[in-house]
Motif scaffolding. Structure first.
Motif, mmCIF file in Angstrom:
data_model
loop_
_atom_site.group_PDB
_atom_site.id
_atom_site.type_symbol
_atom_site.label_atom_id
_atom_site.label_comp_id
_atom_site.label_asym_id
_atom_site.label_seq_id
_atom_site.Cartn_x
_atom_site.Cartn_y
_atom_site.Cartn_z
ATOM 1 N N ALA A 141 0.827 -1.222 -0.020
ATOM 2 C CA ALA A 141 0.101 -0.058 -0.130
ATOM 3 C C ALA A 141 1.003 1.448 0.068
ATOM 4 C CB ALA A 141 -1.052 -0.096 1.384
ATOM 5 N N ASN A 144 2.332 1.619 -3.531
ATOM 6 C CA ASN A 144 1.277 2.124 -4.350
ATOM 7 C C ASN A 144 0.624 3.500 -3.938
ATOM 8 O OD1 ASN A 144 1.338 -0.191 -5.942
ATOM 9 N ND2 ASN A 144 -0.205 -1.477 -4.956
ATOM 10 N N THR A 146 -1.378 4.122 -1.743
ATOM 11 C CA THR A 146 -2.763 3.867 -1.039
ATOM 12 C C THR A 146 -3.108 3.513 0.233
ATOM 13 O OG1 THR A 146 -2.824 1.441 -1.638
ATOM 14 C CG2 THR A 146 -3.422 2.879 -3.511
ATOM 15 N N ARG A 148 -3.868 3.790 3.916
ATOM 16 C CA ARG A 148 -4.698 4.729 4.929
ATOM 17 C C ARG A 148 -4.522 4.310 6.341
ATOM 18 N NH1 ARG A 148 -9.301 3.800 0.975
ATOM 19 N NH2 ARG A 148 -9.113 5.474 -0.458
ATOM 20 N N VAL A 158 0.336 9.659 4.618
ATOM 21 C CA VAL A 158 -0.793 9.654 4.322
ATOM 22 C C VAL A 158 -1.476 11.091 3.770
ATOM 23 C CG1 VAL A 158 -3.413 9.028 4.670
ATOM 24 C CG2 VAL A 158 -1.620 7.853 5.688
ATOM 25 N N ASN A 162 -3.517 11.011 -2.193
ATOM 26 C CA ASN A 162 -2.777 9.501 -2.447
ATOM 27 C C ASN A 162 -4.245 8.541 -2.640
ATOM 28 O OD1 ASN A 162 -0.278 10.428 -2.829
ATOM 29 N ND2 ASN A 162 0.340 9.682 -1.063
ATOM 30 N N SER A 163 -5.318 9.141 -2.674
ATOM 31 C CA SER A 163 -6.373 8.012 -2.743
ATOM 32 C C SER A 163 -6.574 7.551 -3.977
ATOM 33 C CB SER A 163 -7.551 8.687 -2.082
ATOM 34 O OG SER A 163 -8.144 9.639 -3.161
ATOM 35 N N THR A 164 -7.511 6.324 -4.233
ATOM 36 C CA THR A 164 -7.621 6.030 -5.371
ATOM 37 C C THR A 164 -8.277 6.973 -6.427
ATOM 38 O OG1 THR A 164 -9.447 4.819 -4.657
ATOM 39 C CG2 THR A 164 -7.642 3.637 -4.531
ATOM 40 N N SER A 165 -9.073 8.045 -5.963
ATOM 41 C CA SER A 165 -9.750 8.647 -6.719
ATOM 42 C C SER A 165 -8.912 9.617 -7.283
ATOM 43 C CB SER A 165 -10.815 9.428 -6.055
ATOM 44 O OG SER A 165 -10.418 10.024 -4.807
ATOM 45 N N LYS A 167 -5.222 10.249 -8.674
ATOM 46 C CA LYS A 167 -4.037 9.639 -8.764
ATOM 47 C C LYS A 167 -2.600 10.499 -8.910
ATOM 48 C CE LYS A 167 -5.577 5.482 -10.831
ATOM 49 N NZ LYS A 167 -5.362 4.415 -11.806
ATOM 50 N N ARG A 168 -1.572 10.233 -8.471
ATOM 51 C CA ARG A 168 -0.395 10.947 -8.433
ATOM 52 C C ARG A 168 0.002 10.901 -9.700
ATOM 53 N NH1 ARG A 168 4.707 9.528 -5.811
ATOM 54 N NH2 ARG A 168 3.686 7.367 -6.092
#
Length: 173
Positions: A141, A144, A146, A148, A158, A162-165, A167-168
């Protein structure tokens, strides 16, 4: 098993005395796939992006090779490779080769250290109790972006970006 001469001078500088020869040893460890057919031994050994295996190698100075049926990620590719030169091991059951090429005074200690680590990794553990796998998933995680944290306060690693919604942007670093 042979040895290589590392030096032609001993501690006192006398020529022709081998101070500490380098030995090469290989140990085979069978993977208990027969007893535990649904356990992902290869994934447990490799870890996220191969990092767990690299850590074992860096810690012990031994090389670890995963060989035999199931050692190739793509089973179709494994079937095609099975009879090719250099891939004869694919006809054998899944196993690990532990190889060390080290000075005689440390080789056995390093191999024993590596064997102990690998024996632990090759013991199937119930997923709810698998501390090692939990750490591997946490590391994945982080890799990637992701992760949390479970605590309500934000840790420095955190970020809301960096959330899935969201993207970096990929960088070449």
């Amino acid at each position: 098993m042979g040895f290589l001469q590392t030096s032609t001078a001993g501690w006192n500088g006398a020529p022709g005395i081998i101070a500490n020869p380098v030995l090469k040893k290989v140990i085979r460890m069978d993977v208990p796939v027969g007893k535990f057919p649904n356990f992902n031994f290869v994934g447990r050994l490799l870890g996220p992006r191969g990092n767990s295996l690299r850590r074992v190698e860096a810690t012990t100075l031994c090389r670890v090779y995963i060989r035999g049926r199931g050692s190739v990620k793509d089973s179709v590719k494994e079937e095609k490779l099975r009879d090719k030169p250099g891939y004869e091991h694919l006809s054998e059951p899944l196993h690990v080769l532990l190889e060390a090429e080290l000075p005689a005074d440390i080789i056995d200690t390093r191999l024993r250290q590596a064997m102990n680590i690998l024996e632990d990794l090759l013991k199937p553990v119930d997923e709810s109790m698998d501390y090692y796998k939990k750490n591997q998933l946490r590391e994945l995680a982080i890799l990637n972006g992701t992760l949390r944290e479970e605590s309500p306060q934000m840790s420095p690693s955190v970020s809301p970006f960096n959330s899935t919604s969201m993207k970096r942007a990929k960088t070449g670093i």
